[in-house]
Design a protein around this motif. Structure first.
Motif, short mmCIF file in Angstrom:
data_model
loop_
_atom_site.label_atom_id
_atom_site.label_comp_id
_atom_site.label_asym_id
_atom_site.label_seq_id
_atom_site.Cartn_x
_atom_site.Cartn_y
_atom_site.Cartn_z
N ILE A 35 0.84 -1.19 0.00
CA ILE A 35 0.00 0.00 0.00
C ILE A 35 0.88 1.25 0.00
N PRO A 37 0.84 5.30 -1.19
CA PRO A 37 -0.09 6.36 -1.55
C PRO A 37 -0.05 6.82 -3.00
N VAL A 43 -6.13 5.50 -5.25
CA VAL A 43 -5.51 6.05 -4.05
C VAL A 43 -5.31 7.55 -4.22
N ARG A 44 -4.79 7.97 -5.36
CA ARG A 44 -4.60 9.41 -5.61
C ARG A 44 -5.92 10.16 -5.55
N PHE A 59 -2.65 5.89 4.61
CA PHE A 59 -2.61 4.48 4.28
C PHE A 59 -1.43 3.86 5.02
N VAL A 69 -6.76 2.07 6.31
CA VAL A 69 -6.96 3.39 5.71
C VAL A 69 -7.70 4.22 6.75
#
Length: 80
Positions: A35, A37, A43-44, A59, A69
């Motif tokens: 994970i 970022p 995620v973005r 994260f 998260v």
């Protein structure tokens, strides 16, 4: 989590802390070390949307397996 991590369990906690709403999502999937970022549009997009709302998202790996998260959004207290 369902799309990428193949978890056996997902836990969602929602709580009010001081002047923010905390949303914590934990899973026991296969993303413990993966994970990152900046690793994808999803995620973005989460980071961007939370920032636009005045909040934040973090994260991190879970203690044993999976990921966590944590999203925080500011809340206005009602006076009354």
């Amino acid at each position: 989590a369902l799309k990428h991590a193949d978890p056996g369990q997902i836990v969602v906690d929602v709580a009010e802390e001081e002047d923010s709403l905390l949303i914590r999502i934990r899973d026991d999937g296969d993303t413990h070390a993966r994970i990152i970022p900046s690793s994808g549009r999803g995620v973005r997009n989460m980071v961007t949307r939370m920032a636009e709302a005045g909040g934040s998202v973090v994260f991190k790996p879970a203690a044993s397996r999976g990921s966590v998260v944590e999203a925080r959004l500011p809340v206005a207290r009602l006076k009354g």
